[in-house]
Design a protein around this motif. Structure first.
Motif, PDB file in Angstrom:
ATOM      1  N   CYS A 113     -13.142  56.137 108.234  1.00  0.00           N
ATOM      2  CA  CYS A 113     -14.420  55.864 107.430  1.00  0.00           C
ATOM      3  C   CYS A 113     -15.519  55.830 108.680  1.00  0.00           C
ATOM      4  O   CYS A 113     -16.651  56.400 108.449  1.00  0.00           O
ATOM      5  CB  CYS A 113     -14.259  54.512 106.962  1.00  0.00           C
TER       6      CYS A 113
ATOM      7  N   ASN B 266     -21.008  51.996 102.592  1.00  0.00           N
ATOM      8  CA  ASN B 266     -20.908  53.002 101.203  1.00  0.00           C
ATOM      9  C   ASN B 266     -19.771  53.969 101.408  1.00  0.00           C
ATOM     10  O   ASN B 266     -19.035  53.891 100.335  1.00  0.00           O
ATOM     11  CB  ASN B 266     -22.183  53.554 100.989  1.00  0.00           C
TER      12      ASN B 266
ATOM     13  N   ASP C 197     -16.519  53.492  98.533  1.00  0.00           N
ATOM     14  CA  ASP C 197     -16.230  55.023  98.180  1.00  0.00           C
ATOM     15  C   ASP C 197     -14.508  54.774  98.150  1.00  0.00           C
ATOM     16  O   ASP C 197     -13.914  55.270  97.390  1.00  0.00           O
ATOM     17  CB  ASP C 197     -16.924  56.065  98.494  1.00  0.00           C
ATOM     18  N   ARG C 198     -14.257  54.920  99.374  1.00  0.00           N
ATOM     19  CA  ARG C 198     -12.893  55.046  99.889  1.00  0.00           C
ATOM     20  C   ARG C 198     -11.731  54.021  99.143  1.00  0.00           C
ATOM     21  O   ARG C 198     -10.664  54.225  98.654  1.00  0.00           O
ATOM     22  CB  ARG C 198     -12.771  54.996 101.474  1.00  0.00           C
TER      23      ARG C 198
ATOM     24  N   ARG D 171     -12.647  52.308  96.132  1.00  0.00           N
ATOM     25  CA  ARG D 171     -12.717  52.817  94.762  1.00  0.00           C
ATOM     26  C   ARG D 171     -11.693  53.673  94.531  1.00  0.00           C
ATOM     27  O   ARG D 171     -10.659  53.824  93.514  1.00  0.00           O
ATOM     28  CB  ARG D 171     -13.971  53.070  94.506  1.00  0.00           C
TER      29      ARG D 171
END
Length: 187
Positions: A47, A77, A81-82, A84
């Motif tokens: 990330c 963010n 996203d990762r 989710r």
């Protein structure tokens, strides 16, 4: 360490030194944000590397000010996203689920097109409410719900007991809900 202006100038000059300088200055900060969401060393590293890549793609034309906040937002963010993607179809019991369940009672529900259209208004209302808070409750709220810090870590950083932090968070959630109701944003 380099200044933000010097780092941004490196991006604009398309110097690969920009990424090294960014990692040197903000690597720990961005890693802490990603870790609080992902709780995985490998995912956190990926990330943070994705953050540097996104910064490289975005500058120019952007000249973020302040750089720290901009990088933190990108990291957050990307980590969300990762998170989710890794939780798609799963019911987890981790830190982010706990944070979301805490906030559930003070934020409007729903994911309709109308709700999405109101997101900007909601964000502005939350920012207005945050600015109205005294310093300590605002910092406690942001550390918990933006940075994902644990109650224990917040208590230690603020020189408070965990019970006091929990009480401050409880009052803050109630205050946020009341503010959103007053603004007509509570459904």
């Amino acid at each position: 360490a380099m200044t933000d202006t010097q780092i941004i100038d490196l991006y604009w000059a398309r110097s690969e030194e920009a990424i090294l300088a960014t990692a040197d200055t903000y690597g720990g900060y961005c890693a802490a944000i990603a870790w609080n969401i992902l709780h995985s060393r490998e995912d956190t590293e990926e990330c943070v590397n994705d953050t540097w890549h996104r910064a490289w793609q975005s500058m120019p034309p952007e000249r973020p000010n302040p750089l720290r906040v901009w990088l933190g937002k990108i990291t957050r963010n990307l980590a969300l996203d990762r998170w989710r993607a890794s939780r798609a179809g799963k019911r987890g019991g981790g830190q982010l689920e706990a944070l979301l369940s805490e906030l559930e009672g003070c934020l409007p529900a729903g994911d309709s097109p109308e709700r999405q259209a109101e997101d900007k208004e909601l964000a502005e209302a939350i920012n207005t409410w945050l600015k109205s808070l005294p310093y300590a409750p605002r910092i406690i709220f942001l550390r918990r719900y933006w940075y994902g810090d644990s109650v224990a870590d917040i208590a230690k950083a603020m020189g408070m007991g965990q019970g006091a932090v929990k009480s401050a968070l409880f009052r803050a959630r109630g205050g946020l809900k009341a503010h959103l109701e007053q603004e007509g944003l509570w459904i």
